[in-house]
Write an enzyme that holds these catalytic residues in place. Structure first.
Site, PDB file in Angstrom:
ATOM      1  N   GLU A  86     -10.701  -2.166   1.184  1.00  0.00           N
ATOM      2  CA  GLU A  86     -10.684  -2.365  -0.355  1.00  0.00           C
ATOM      3  C   GLU A  86      -9.775  -3.545  -0.466  1.00  0.00           C
ATOM      4  O   GLU A  86      -8.857  -3.602  -0.339  1.00  0.00           O
ATOM      5  CB  GLU A  86     -10.667  -1.238  -1.005  1.00  0.00           C
ATOM      6  CG  GLU A  86     -11.251  -1.348  -2.236  1.00  0.00           C
ATOM      7  CD  GLU A  86     -10.220  -1.621  -3.416  1.00  0.00           C
ATOM      8  OE1 GLU A  86     -10.124  -2.600  -4.027  1.00  0.00           O
ATOM      9  OE2 GLU A  86      -9.463  -0.556  -3.952  1.00  0.00           O
ATOM     10  N   GLY A 119      -7.078  -8.478   5.197  1.00  0.00           N
ATOM     11  CA  GLY A 119      -8.336  -7.300   5.624  1.00  0.00           C
ATOM     12  C   GLY A 119      -8.732  -8.000   6.910  1.00  0.00           C
ATOM     13  O   GLY A 119      -8.998  -7.280   7.897  1.00  0.00           O
ATOM     14  N   LYS A 145       1.132   4.476   4.821  1.00  0.00           N
ATOM     15  CA  LYS A 145       2.139   3.268   5.004  1.00  0.00           C
ATOM     16  C   LYS A 145       2.373   2.795   3.521  1.00  0.00           C
ATOM     17  O   LYS A 145       1.198   1.825   3.337  1.00  0.00           O
ATOM     18  CB  LYS A 145       1.929   2.416   5.923  1.00  0.00           C
ATOM     19  CG  LYS A 145       3.022   1.767   6.584  1.00  0.00           C
ATOM     20  CD  LYS A 145       3.759   0.820   5.658  1.00  0.00           C
ATOM     21  CE  LYS A 145       3.195  -0.723   5.359  1.00  0.00           C
ATOM     22  NZ  LYS A 145       4.018  -1.403   4.104  1.00  0.00           N
ATOM     23  N   GLU A 167      -8.064 -15.673  -6.070  1.00  0.00           N
ATOM     24  CA  GLU A 167      -7.818 -14.270  -6.607  1.00  0.00           C
ATOM     25  C   GLU A 167      -6.157 -14.898  -7.005  1.00  0.00           C
ATOM     26  O   GLU A 167      -5.349 -14.991  -6.183  1.00  0.00           O
ATOM     27  CB  GLU A 167      -7.658 -13.124  -5.675  1.00  0.00           C
ATOM     28  CG  GLU A 167      -7.081 -11.960  -6.500  1.00  0.00           C
ATOM     29  CD  GLU A 167      -7.192 -10.563  -5.385  1.00  0.00           C
ATOM     30  OE1 GLU A 167      -6.820 -10.613  -4.515  1.00  0.00           O
ATOM     31  OE2 GLU A 167      -7.847  -9.624  -6.257  1.00  0.00           O
ATOM     32  N   GLY A 183      -5.803  -4.200  -0.091  1.00  0.00           N
ATOM     33  CA  GLY A 183      -4.933  -5.030  -0.184  1.00  0.00           C
ATOM     34  C   GLY A 183      -5.593  -6.459  -0.079  1.00  0.00           C
ATOM     35  O   GLY A 183      -6.664  -6.485  -0.520  1.00  0.00           O
ATOM     36  N   SER A 184      -5.069  -7.542   0.299  1.00  0.00           N
ATOM     37  CA  SER A 184      -5.625  -8.905   0.127  1.00  0.00           C
ATOM     38  C   SER A 184      -6.658  -9.288   1.174  1.00  0.00           C
ATOM     39  O   SER A 184      -6.718  -8.404   2.441  1.00  0.00           O
ATOM     40  CB  SER A 184      -4.585  -9.864   0.437  1.00  0.00           C
ATOM     41  OG  SER A 184      -3.910  -9.862   1.611  1.00  0.00           O
ATOM     42  N   THR A 185      -7.662 -10.007   0.939  1.00  0.00           N
ATOM     43  CA  THR A 185      -8.686 -10.128   1.746  1.00  0.00           C
ATOM     44  C   THR A 185      -8.273 -10.932   3.170  1.00  0.00           C
ATOM     45  O   THR A 185      -8.678 -10.603   4.214  1.00  0.00           O
ATOM     46  CB  THR A 185      -9.678 -11.102   1.071  1.00  0.00           C
ATOM     47  OG1 THR A 185     -10.338 -10.344   0.035  1.00  0.00           O
ATOM     48  CG2 THR A 185     -10.846 -11.796   2.058  1.00  0.00           C
ATOM     49  N   GLU A 186      -7.038 -11.634   2.943  1.00  0.00           N
ATOM     50  CA  GLU A 186      -6.558 -12.440   4.145  1.00  0.00           C
ATOM     51  C   GLU A 186      -6.037 -11.369   5.054  1.00  0.00           C
ATOM     52  O   GLU A 186      -6.229 -11.562   6.255  1.00  0.00           O
ATOM     53  CB  GLU A 186      -5.518 -13.471   3.641  1.00  0.00           C
ATOM     54  CG  GLU A 186      -4.953 -14.272   4.490  1.00  0.00           C
ATOM     55  CD  GLU A 186      -3.357 -14.751   3.634  1.00  0.00           C
ATOM     56  OE1 GLU A 186      -3.347 -14.301   2.552  1.00  0.00           O
ATOM     57  OE2 GLU A 186      -2.550 -15.078   4.669  1.00  0.00           O
ATOM     58  N   CYS A 204      -7.322  -5.389  -8.516  1.00  0.00           N
ATOM     59  CA  CYS A 204      -8.492  -5.988  -7.562  1.00  0.00           C
ATOM     60  C   CYS A 204      -9.667  -6.283  -8.408  1.00  0.00           C
ATOM     61  O   CYS A 204     -10.502  -7.176  -7.868  1.00  0.00           O
ATOM     62  CB  CYS A 204      -8.841  -5.227  -6.337  1.00  0.00           C
ATOM     63  SG  CYS A 204      -9.099  -3.455  -6.716  1.00  0.00           S
TER      64      CYS A 204
HETATM   65  P1  NAI Z   1      -0.829  -7.393   1.175  1.00  0.00           P
HETATM   66  O1  NAI Z   1      -2.379  -7.147   1.201  1.00  0.00           O
HETATM   67  O2  NAI Z   1      -0.056  -8.399   2.113  1.00  0.00           O
HETATM   68  O3  NAI Z   1      -0.236  -5.987   1.350  1.00  0.00           O
HETATM   69  C1  NAI Z   1      -0.997  -4.429   1.313  1.00  0.00           C
HETATM   70  C2  NAI Z   1      -0.439  -3.461   2.231  1.00  0.00           C
HETATM   71  O4  NAI Z   1      -0.507  -4.461   3.513  1.00  0.00           O
HETATM   72  C3  NAI Z   1       1.131  -3.413   1.886  1.00  0.00           C
HETATM   73  O5  NAI Z   1       1.348  -1.865   2.455  1.00  0.00           O
HETATM   74  C4  NAI Z   1       1.824  -4.150   3.251  1.00  0.00           C
HETATM   75  O6  NAI Z   1       2.972  -3.809   3.658  1.00  0.00           O
HETATM   76  C5  NAI Z   1       0.580  -4.120   4.307  1.00  0.00           C
HETATM   77  N1  NAI Z   1       0.651  -5.063   5.374  1.00  0.00           N
HETATM   78  C6  NAI Z   1       1.065  -6.508   5.232  1.00  0.00           C
HETATM   79  N2  NAI Z   1       1.133  -7.260   6.258  1.00  0.00           N
HETATM   80  C7  NAI Z   1       0.450  -6.467   7.135  1.00  0.00           C
HETATM   81  C8  NAI Z   1       0.088  -6.566   8.655  1.00  0.00           C
HETATM   82  N3  NAI Z   1       0.311  -7.615   9.074  1.00  0.00           N
HETATM   83  N4  NAI Z   1      -0.418  -5.279   9.308  1.00  0.00           N
HETATM   84  C9  NAI Z   1      -0.701  -4.310   8.456  1.00  0.00           C
HETATM   85  N5  NAI Z   1      -0.336  -4.051   7.027  1.00  0.00           N
HETATM   86  C10 NAI Z   1       0.206  -4.958   6.465  1.00  0.00           C
HETATM   87  O7  NAI Z   1      -0.670  -8.013  -0.364  1.00  0.00           O
HETATM   88  P2  NAI Z   1       0.662  -8.833  -0.820  1.00  0.00           P
HETATM   89  O8  NAI Z   1       1.078  -9.623   0.271  1.00  0.00           O
HETATM   90  O9  NAI Z   1       1.684  -7.814  -1.186  1.00  0.00           O
HETATM   91  O10 NAI Z   1      -0.115  -9.587  -2.119  1.00  0.00           O
HETATM   92  C11 NAI Z   1      -0.697 -10.584  -1.680  1.00  0.00           C
HETATM   93  C12 NAI Z   1      -2.079 -10.913  -2.606  1.00  0.00           C
HETATM   94  O11 NAI Z   1      -2.749  -9.989  -2.174  1.00  0.00           O
HETATM   95  C13 NAI Z   1      -1.683 -10.649  -3.910  1.00  0.00           C
HETATM   96  O12 NAI Z   1      -1.288 -11.885  -4.700  1.00  0.00           O
HETATM   97  C14 NAI Z   1      -3.290 -10.358  -4.316  1.00  0.00           C
HETATM   98  O13 NAI Z   1      -3.762 -11.312  -4.443  1.00  0.00           O
HETATM   99  C15 NAI Z   1      -3.531  -9.653  -3.135  1.00  0.00           C
HETATM  100  N6  NAI Z   1      -3.659  -8.090  -3.326  1.00  0.00           N
HETATM  101  C16 NAI Z   1      -4.624  -7.419  -3.568  1.00  0.00           C
HETATM  102  C17 NAI Z   1      -4.578  -5.909  -3.711  1.00  0.00           C
HETATM  103  C18 NAI Z   1      -5.997  -5.372  -3.975  1.00  0.00           C
HETATM  104  O14 NAI Z   1      -6.085  -4.228  -4.472  1.00  0.00           O
HETATM  105  N7  NAI Z   1      -7.163  -6.013  -3.772  1.00  0.00           N
HETATM  106  C19 NAI Z   1      -3.515  -5.330  -3.709  1.00  0.00           C
HETATM  107  C20 NAI Z   1      -2.339  -6.015  -3.472  1.00  0.00           C
HETATM  108  C21 NAI Z   1      -2.397  -7.174  -3.108  1.00  0.00           C
END
Ligand code: NAI
Ligand code: MG
Length: 508
Positions: free
Chosen positions: A280, A263, A205, A412, A258-261, A315
């Protein structure tokens, strides 16, 4: 100083080849076929340099995830399926071919990535695309090396009995892989490479902000000869498609970046069938420059690139800069100058060194942090705001005069914003560096080898870079301590996260 500009950046048209890809209707890859989303809906894909819609992607939802999980299960649960019976050597060659095909389409993939994510096309060409290919090439070699052990056992309660005991490594099964938008193709590679090397099946996804290169990769997987249904790609929103995948009872494991939140949400969603979870997540990585750094100019350039590379959307970005007092002024001035020198522009424009952030949401988030920093009393040495009125550009930003309780120091930001502070004592700076719920990466700059070892050992982070930063390699495990993650990506470490160890004991 708040940098603003009213001069719009130039419009850059993609090449005919990329135009050709954009003009094709985007579908979902399920069971080896490109299909429309069950609901018939599509969502917009934006060019972050202009904010304009460049494409529409199929909006996968609960029904499509279910369809994809069933397609993957059909492959995995059939022990006679060609994917399940494929020899390790053949599997390795297939994965190698994927790496070759990525390189063959390097320019196209780099351009697509730049257009979708905003990063400079030259960066995508030098880093994202070749690193993606390299990951598949590296993992190809592991397909033939997933060995178990023979284990001499004693079985105290069966005196005199003889046993032959050994372990084998088996794939986990059907894996949901949810990836972010900061390195769209590379994150797909980090996830799919080890998954294929170990013989699993996937539902990938991609992030809704950046679905394009994953779809192009789907075509490449088909061209490489991957059997139908082994990798299914469902584009869609996180809250719908992502959530459905994380919760699906037919999924054996979910791998998330993705985000820790989020996670935390994934762990809850996975609780239904107690599927395995690797994650991660975010970071707030300290980068510590000692006055005895081997070359101050190199450390300054390294610290600037630690935070400004990929517009800070890493990240592992070195977002907390700690500098020993004697060289603090020099470093802060050097980074200010480096930030002001960075050439902003659309990713596709020649000479661009930093493109726009990925989305309006990220623009709001990052400028929100800049404003919060200012409100909380930080001093903005350079940058501090949006650039231009079109697209999602922000100025590389350096904040000083921050305190440990400020949001810009604790959270972050995921943008080109670094907070700098000075220190005098090594023990104290290690404690300050570790004073965070995160633990993804850290940097140390010193020529004192004993100090480098001591600090590297005491920092609670999955990666510590000494006299360098942002060095990642397919062979080097990457992942987080504390709330930065569970498990490791890359290296041979990741293979254990895609395999079960089976113990077999034969009575003789
Ligand atoms: P996100 O963590 O929401 O998105 C990452 C992935 O998770 C995307 O594919 C998204 O569609 C999916 N996702 C979103 N909600 C979901 C749910 N309820 N269940 C399952 N999958 C879900 O990241 P977002 O909202 O785009 O960015 C927000 C913050 O997250 C950023 O400002 C950054 O701080 C952090 N982030 C950290 C990353 C990292 O590599 N550590 C990468 C992207 C964002
Ligand atoms: Mg989100």
């Amino acid at each position: 100083m708040v940098t603003t500009s009213t001069v719009p950046f130039p419009d850059v048209s993609p090449s005919p080849r990329v135009e050709g890809f954009l003009s094709r209707t985007k579908k979902l890859l399920i069971g080896g076929r490109w299909v429309d989303a069950a609901g018939g809906k599509a969502f917009p894909v934006y060019n972050p340099a202009t904010g304009q819609i460049i494409d529409m992607a199929a909006e996968g939802d609960v029904a499509d995830i279910d369809h994809a999980v069933r397609a993957a299960r059909k492959v995995f649960d059939n022990p006679r399926h060609p994917w399940r019976t494929m020899s390790p050597s053949e599997r390795g060659r297939l994965i190698w071919r994927i790496g070759d095909l990525i390189l063959e389409h390097k320019d196209e993939l780099a351009e697509l990535e730049s257009l979708d994510n905003g990063k400079p096309v030259e960066v995508a060409k030098a880093a994202d695309v070749p690193l993606s290919a390299d990951l598949f090439h590296y993992m190809a070699g592991w397909a033939t090396k997933l060995e178990g052990n023979t284990i001499p056992i004693s079985v105290l309660y069966a005196p005199g009995a003889q046993f032959h005991a050994f372990t084998t490594r088996e794939p986990i099964g059907v894996v949901g892989q949810i990836i972010p938008w900061n390195f769209p193709l590379l994150m797909a590679a980090w996830k799919l490479g080890p998954l294929l090397a170990t013989g699993n099946c996937a539902i990938l996804k991609p992030a809704e902000q950046t679905p394009l290169t994953a779809l192009r990769l789907g075509e490449i997987l088909q061209e490489a000869g991957l059997p139908e249904g082994v990798v299914n790609i469902v584009t869609g929103y996180g809250e719908t498609a992502g959530a459905a995948l994380a919760a699906h009872e037919g999924v054996d494991k979910v791998a998330f970046t993705g985000s820790t939140e989020l996670g935390r949400l994934i762990v809850k969603a996975a609780a239904g069938n107690l599927k395995k979870v690797t994650r991660e997540l975010g970071g707030k990585s300290p980068n510590i420059i000692f006055k005895d750094t081997p070359d101050l100019q190199q450390a300054i350039a390294g610290a600037a690139s630690a935070i400004f590379f990929n517009h800070g959307q890493c990240c592992c970005a070195g977002s907390r800069l700690y500098v020993e007092k004697a060289v603090y002024e020099d470093v802060v001035q050097g980074i200010t100058a480096a930030a002001r020198d960075i050439k902003l522009g659309p990713g596709l424009a020649a000479g661009t060194q930093m493109g726009p952030l990925v989305s309006q949401e990220q623009l709001d988030r990052v400028t929100g942090f800049m404003d919060a920093g200012r409100r909380e009393g930080a001093c903005v040495l350079t940058g501090g705001g949006r650039v231009g009125e079109r697209g999602y550009f922000v100025a590389p930003t350096l904040l000083t005069g921050t305190g440990p309780q400020m949001s810009v120091v604790k959270e972050e930001i995921f943008g080109p914003v670094v907070v700098a502070d000075s220190f005098e004592d090594t023990t104290e700076i290690i404690a300050r560096s570790n004073d965070t719920p995160y633990g993804l990466a850290a940097g140390v700059w010193t020529r004192d080898i004993a100090k480098a070892h001591r600090v590297a050992e005491e920092l609670r982070a999955g990666t510590v870079w000494v006299n360098c930063y942002n060095i990642v390699d397919s062979a080097l495990p990457f992942g987080g301590y504390k709330q930065s993650g569970w498990g490791r990506e890359m290296g041979h470490e990741v293979l254990s996260q895609y395999t079960h160890t089976k113990a077999v004991c034969i009575g003789l």
